[in-house]
Write an enzyme that holds these catalytic residues in place. Structure first.
Site, mmCIF file in Angstrom:
data_model
loop_
_atom_site.group_PDB
_atom_site.id
_atom_site.type_symbol
_atom_site.label_atom_id
_atom_site.label_comp_id
_atom_site.label_asym_id
_atom_site.label_seq_id
_atom_site.Cartn_x
_atom_site.Cartn_y
_atom_site.Cartn_z
ATOM 1 N N SER A 128 13.533 3.497 5.224
ATOM 2 C CA SER A 128 12.352 2.712 5.590
ATOM 3 C C SER A 128 12.751 1.423 6.313
ATOM 4 O O SER A 128 13.391 1.480 7.353
ATOM 5 C CB SER A 128 11.540 2.461 4.318
ATOM 6 O OG SER A 128 10.303 1.896 4.641
ATOM 7 N N HIS A 178 7.221 9.606 2.444
ATOM 8 C CA HIS A 178 8.113 8.461 2.613
ATOM 9 C C HIS A 178 9.122 8.259 1.472
ATOM 10 O O HIS A 178 10.310 8.053 1.714
ATOM 11 C CB HIS A 178 7.224 7.218 2.713
ATOM 12 C CG HIS A 178 7.863 6.033 3.348
ATOM 13 N ND1 HIS A 178 8.063 5.937 4.710
ATOM 14 C CD2 HIS A 178 8.337 4.880 2.821
ATOM 15 C CE1 HIS A 178 8.630 4.775 4.988
ATOM 16 N NE2 HIS A 178 8.809 4.110 3.860
#
Ligand SMILES: *[C@@H]1O[C@H](CO)[C@@H](O)[C@H](O)[C@H]1NC(C)=O
Ligand SMILES: *[C@@H]1O[C@H](CO)[C@@H](O)[C@H](O)[C@H]1NC(C)=O
Length: 420
Positions: free
Chosen positions: A191, A394
């Site tokens: 991320s 994610h």
């Protein structure tokens, strides 16, 4: 279930904001800081799993790994903690150390909270790698500076991921190379840990020579198509939100010592799916039921490790501007900082080191379309690997049991290929 979770999460945010507003910042002390005690006995009495609150070195030693704590000072004075997990194998040591960088409001712990069988830090150590887990400025392990006080000086919090990439990463990389006496390393980002990397290697392209290969999990650069409801809604009201937070003296947000963390950590241990699952759902698209309750609870003990409100504003700017650009300081600020009225874009075509992107169908923050924009501009793209599961999102890259099939072997294979 999701509705109940949403209400709980919303209430937590409300409680923490309310709590904060009771303590009016004064002129003399314009920064609001408060500390909720760690209260391990209380958490223990409530029946929380101890992995929820153990720190990096405590967790690694609990699971039989030797780790070390190192510190490095950036050229602008931030004191960062880097943890090292020594290689745990009988074979010869490998050619390159591995540096892992965590994501937004996260810490080094993200690479070990999945436990000794799954956590990438452990898996790499078992495979003979010398493993380094970094922490960027402002998080729970790197809340220190040579002259600024994070509780008193607004200036401490005047940074975004631009400074993570421009200052924290180069200092960390140089430190690891110096201690290990190597010329290059492998890099893993998750991320924002990928954003930091793209910032570094485009602003200071000479650092590409120090990277043997990087693997970028849930890469974030362009955010044009990100569809997470909470970040999107906030992004379009970012100046009002920032003004409100500034007015309360809040420049640090979602810190480990703050009430939001304490409340979420405890609620999440009782209702992992409803509280943590929903939090991840609304922020990044997690598919309900894909993560085990235990890892959900443990993850929330380590996530919310703190960042600056300015950093969140920078991500909001990416969403609104639809460009991967440096921080927009306003006309006057931009002239001063960049000698131009608008902030420059990061030139990712300067990233000459080999890059593997790992993305996911169901990732609401790092959408496949935006990853494609990035991959089409990278001059040395090795692979844009999309995890072949419809429900992957994610945080599945770091917490899901199935990383032992879909993510970790991919990383090990590439490291082996680039070993020589
Ligand atoms: C982790 O916990 C141990 C034992 O409580 C403590 O000595 C150490 O300072 C902690 N490390 C960090 C970085 O907080
Ligand atoms: C980005 O870098 C490339 C490669 O060096 C260069 O050709 C291009 O002009 C740069 N773009 C900008 C906007 O600076």
């Amino acid at each position: 279930m999701e509705l109940v979770g949403s209400v709980i999460v919303f209430l937590c945010v409300l409680i923490s904001v309310n709590n904060a507003s009771i303590l009016e910042p004064t002129k003399a002390n314009p920064l609001l800081s408060y500390y909720i005690p760690e209260a391990r006995e209380l958490k223990n009495a409530l029946g929380l799993h101890e992995d929820v609150y153990l720190n990096f070195t405590e967790l690694t030693s609990k699971y039989g790994y030797k780790s070390e704590e190192h510190t490095v000072t950036t050229e602008d004075g931030y004191i960062l903690t880097i943890f090292r997990i020594l290689s745990k194998c009988d074979g010869p040591s490998t050619s390159y150390p591995v540096l892992m960088m965590h994501g937004l409001i996260d810490s080094s712990d993200v690479y070990i909270v999945a436990g000794p069988d799954l956590g990438l830090g452990y898996v790499l150590s078992k495979n003979c790698y010398d493993v380094w887990a970094a922490n960027h400025r402002g998080n729970v392990y790197s809340r220190r500076h040579v002259s600024l006080d994070p509780d008193k000086d607004i200036k401490f919090w005047d940074y975004s991921f631009d400074e993570h990439g421009n200052f924290d990463l180069p200092a960390t990389i140089d430190y690891v190379l110096q201690v290990t006496n190597k010329q290059k390393l492998f890099y893993v980002g998750h991320s924002q840990g990928t954003t930091d990397f793209f910032v570094l290697t485009s602003l200071r392209p000479e650092y590409n020579d120090k990277i043997q290969l990087s693997v970028q999990l849930a890469p974030v650069a362009w955010m044009t198509n990100s569809m997470s409801p909470i970040p999107r809604a906030l992004a379009y009201h970012v100046s009002q939100v920032k003004e409100f937070l500034d007015g309360m003296g809040l420049r640090e947000i979602l810190g480990k010592h703050q009430l939001s963390h304490f409340v979420l950590e405890i609620l999440c241990s009782f209702q992992p799916e409803a509280v943590c699952g929903t939090t991840y759902r609304l922020t990044s698209g997690l598919e309900p039921g894909t993560l085990k309750p235990k890892v959900l609870s443990v993850s929330l003990g380590h996530l919310l490790a703190g960042t600056s409100t300015k950093n969140l504003v920078h991500f909001a700017q990416l969403i609104v501007s639809k460009k991967f650009k440096r921080f927009n300081e306003g006309l006057e600020g931009n002239m001063k900082r960049y000698q131009s009225s608008k902030p420059p874009e990061y030139n990712v075509s300067l990233i000459s080191s080999p890059v593997v992107l790992v993305s996911a169908h169901q990732d609401w923050l790092s959408s496949l379309k935006d990853v494609e924009t990035l991959s089409s501009k990278l001059p040395n793209l090795v692979e844009n690997y999309v995890v072949p599961l419809k429900e992957w999102s994610h945080v599945n890259h770091v917490y899901d049991e199935r990383i032992q099939k879909y993510v970790n072997p991919k990383i090990l294979d590439y490291f082996k290929e680039y070993e020589v």
